[in-house]
Design a protein around this motif. Sequence first.
Motif, PDB file in Angstrom:
ATOM      1  N   ARG A   1       0.789  -1.184  -0.007  1.00  0.00           N
ATOM      2  CA  ARG A   1      -0.068  -0.120  -0.043  1.00  0.00           C
ATOM      3  C   ARG A   1       0.740   1.207  -0.052  1.00  0.00           C
ATOM      4  O   ARG A   1       0.538   2.107  -0.735  1.00  0.00           O
ATOM      5  CB  ARG A   1      -0.947  -0.044   1.331  1.00  0.00           C
ATOM      6  N   GLU A   2       1.899   1.166   0.599  1.00  0.00           N
ATOM      7  CA  GLU A   2       2.858   2.417   0.947  1.00  0.00           C
ATOM      8  C   GLU A   2       3.651   2.493  -0.467  1.00  0.00           C
ATOM      9  O   GLU A   2       3.696   3.549  -0.865  1.00  0.00           O
ATOM     10  CB  GLU A   2       3.936   2.267   1.909  1.00  0.00           C
ATOM     11  N   ALA A   3       3.961   1.276  -1.092  1.00  0.00           N
ATOM     12  CA  ALA A   3       4.708   1.598  -2.458  1.00  0.00           C
ATOM     13  C   ALA A   3       4.010   1.891  -3.453  1.00  0.00           C
ATOM     14  O   ALA A   3       4.434   2.593  -4.373  1.00  0.00           O
ATOM     15  CB  ALA A   3       5.344   0.212  -2.553  1.00  0.00           C
TER      16      ALA A   3
ATOM     17  N   SER B   1       7.595  -1.133   8.496  1.00  0.00           N
ATOM     18  CA  SER B   1       6.503  -1.122   7.332  1.00  0.00           C
ATOM     19  C   SER B   1       6.745  -0.031   6.410  1.00  0.00           C
ATOM     20  O   SER B   1       6.828  -0.053   5.090  1.00  0.00           O
ATOM     21  CB  SER B   1       5.040  -1.548   7.716  1.00  0.00           C
ATOM     22  N   ARG B   2       6.480   1.363   7.250  1.00  0.00           N
ATOM     23  CA  ARG B   2       6.832   2.453   6.379  1.00  0.00           C
ATOM     24  C   ARG B   2       8.078   2.587   5.752  1.00  0.00           C
ATOM     25  O   ARG B   2       7.877   3.094   4.500  1.00  0.00           O
ATOM     26  CB  ARG B   2       6.242   3.670   7.257  1.00  0.00           C
ATOM     27  N   ALA B   3       9.204   2.503   6.449  1.00  0.00           N
ATOM     28  CA  ALA B   3      10.342   2.598   5.833  1.00  0.00           C
ATOM     29  C   ALA B   3      10.579   1.498   4.687  1.00  0.00           C
ATOM     30  O   ALA B   3      11.069   2.032   3.667  1.00  0.00           O
ATOM     31  CB  ALA B   3      11.682   2.194   6.824  1.00  0.00           C
TER      32      ALA B   3
ATOM     33  N   ARG C   1       8.615   1.629  -2.895  1.00  0.00           N
ATOM     34  CA  ARG C   1       8.199   2.927  -3.726  1.00  0.00           C
ATOM     35  C   ARG C   1       9.367   3.549  -4.726  1.00  0.00           C
ATOM     36  O   ARG C   1       9.348   3.753  -5.761  1.00  0.00           O
ATOM     37  CB  ARG C   1       7.546   3.974  -2.928  1.00  0.00           C
ATOM     38  N   LYS C   2      10.738   3.557  -3.966  1.00  0.00           N
ATOM     39  CA  LYS C   2      11.650   4.385  -4.602  1.00  0.00           C
ATOM     40  C   LYS C   2      12.165   3.156  -5.851  1.00  0.00           C
ATOM     41  O   LYS C   2      12.264   3.409  -6.802  1.00  0.00           O
ATOM     42  CB  LYS C   2      12.740   4.659  -3.733  1.00  0.00           C
ATOM     43  N   LEU C   3      12.090   1.838  -5.402  1.00  0.00           N
ATOM     44  CA  LEU C   3      12.568   0.807  -6.586  1.00  0.00           C
ATOM     45  C   LEU C   3      11.385   0.887  -7.486  1.00  0.00           C
ATOM     46  O   LEU C   3      11.731   0.655  -8.910  1.00  0.00           O
ATOM     47  CB  LEU C   3      12.537  -0.607  -5.665  1.00  0.00           C
TER      48      LEU C   3
END
Length: 566
Positions: free
Chosen positions: A94-96, A113-115, A121-123
């Motif tokens: 969900r964050e990604a 989880s957030r980290a 997401r950056k990937l």
Amino acid sequence: LRSSSAQYDGTVRNSSSNIVQLVYGDDGLDPVLMEGSSSPVDTKRVMKQVQAVIPRRGEAPLGPSMLSDCIEEVLADALKAADVLESERDDVLREAMTEPSEDESLVQSDGRSRAMGNFVRKLREFCDGVALETDKKAKQLGYGADWETADSDITPIDIELMGGLTRAQLVELVATCVRKYCAKRVEPGSAVGAVGAQSIGEPGTQMTLKTFHFAGVASMNVTLGVPRIKEIINASKNISTPIITVKLENDHDETAARMVKARIEKTTLGDVAKHVRSVLSSRRSYIEVELDSEAISNLQLKIDVQSVVTKVLSSKLKIADHEVRVTGKYKFVVLVNGQARSRSAAAEAEAAKLSNNPFFKLQSLRAALPQVIIKGIGSVERAVINQEDGKYNLLVEGTNMCEVMGTEGVCGEQTTTNHVMEAEKTLGIEAARSTIISQVEFTMNSHGMSIDRRHSMLLADVMTYKGEVLGITRFGIAKMKESVLMLASFEKTTDHLYDAALHGRVDKIDGVSESIIMGMPAPVGSGTFKLVMHDEHGPTASRPRARKGKTSKQMFVDEPFIEPLT
């Protein structure tokens, strides 16, 4: 810092089991295992490795549309293969797959989880960038906008020229990056405190002689090097160069910046007076003050003779209202009567002896009047207008951050200071923690050195986890921990041991320093592991004694370490 270590629940605790950090470094990653510039995975290097290991075999690379169709499935498979828990896997996906909002970007403490979601997401954004570059090269080679879905044949040469990633390469790239990220998590028992202390202390040996730094644009000397690091770690109440960086509401107009500077900077009567002279006659004696209208205009001050008289009356000179008379637009006089004026008890006693000497009273008042503050903040020495990227801000040399933030024209939400104790007093403990982190990094970067942010974060948390800023001194350490041996190993050994013996204090020997002194295993690293044994005889059972010349068949461990299982 040496007693801080990572635990099995992901927290960082000291030897007394007090929580210092809920998640180490806000992401739970070990800085020793980082690649490149404090990044857990060097994605570009991994992509080159994957492209070298997995050949294309004539397969066309993925474009933006094809990548968007399969990226979520590929990420989910990679997280599952890396043994990420199912509940955590959903949070990470969900964050990604969503862009960070402004509110989320303000959150400083991220869970694991957030980290991990931010990393994934950056990937994903990296893969999107590779696909966009592939699409750009395909159009340059003459293929249409729909080259991904069209049945056009792409030659092997064009495939090599387009670059990018095939489906198999994408799967391997994502799986490798996620697997390497999970392998970088800090292990339970890691001595993160000792590593952090070494990482901050070792570069300090290389900047011993670099004491001052001249910031050319702002023309201000800033204390750096070892003296500055010492001020931060000791949480000094009086630092050598306190500087408040002021963000202006109107940062594009230099005139507006000068007006705000005039409101903040300390302006005395001597700065705007054309002359301050004494007049002594047979009938009366007085001080005549004439203001310089040109100086007032150049300093962008909104003052007149009446406002100056009000400041003089409210000063520490104890001048009565009937002793001051306005004689012109820019002139006023201060009459001298029989009262002695001074600012200290010693001077008052001396002035009392000469109370009948009008000349003495006249000269003392003439020397004190130019020092009266008529505009600005008394604790501010000066303010300098600084220009960065076409925007103006102020660098204020002094303290009283609260009054600076409340000045008209100042954007208080973005005003910062390099004084840790001032930040705590004005904005609270979290602001002091952020100031410690930013100032340690700024001091290191000013000397061309870089340390991992996780080390400075741990230092800040150790100094602030009690709810107040505690310096790494014998006074601060005494509030952090009550171990007698640890305090004795730091400073004033005999005094601490004598006081502890006098008051009958008990030391549990649960820290690193105490364990080393007593020759016991330190509770970090492999010493963190505890073994619970089952005592068949119970805690109250008596031990079987060995007969003379024979050894007992049953071995016991020490009583404090035996815990019966129920």
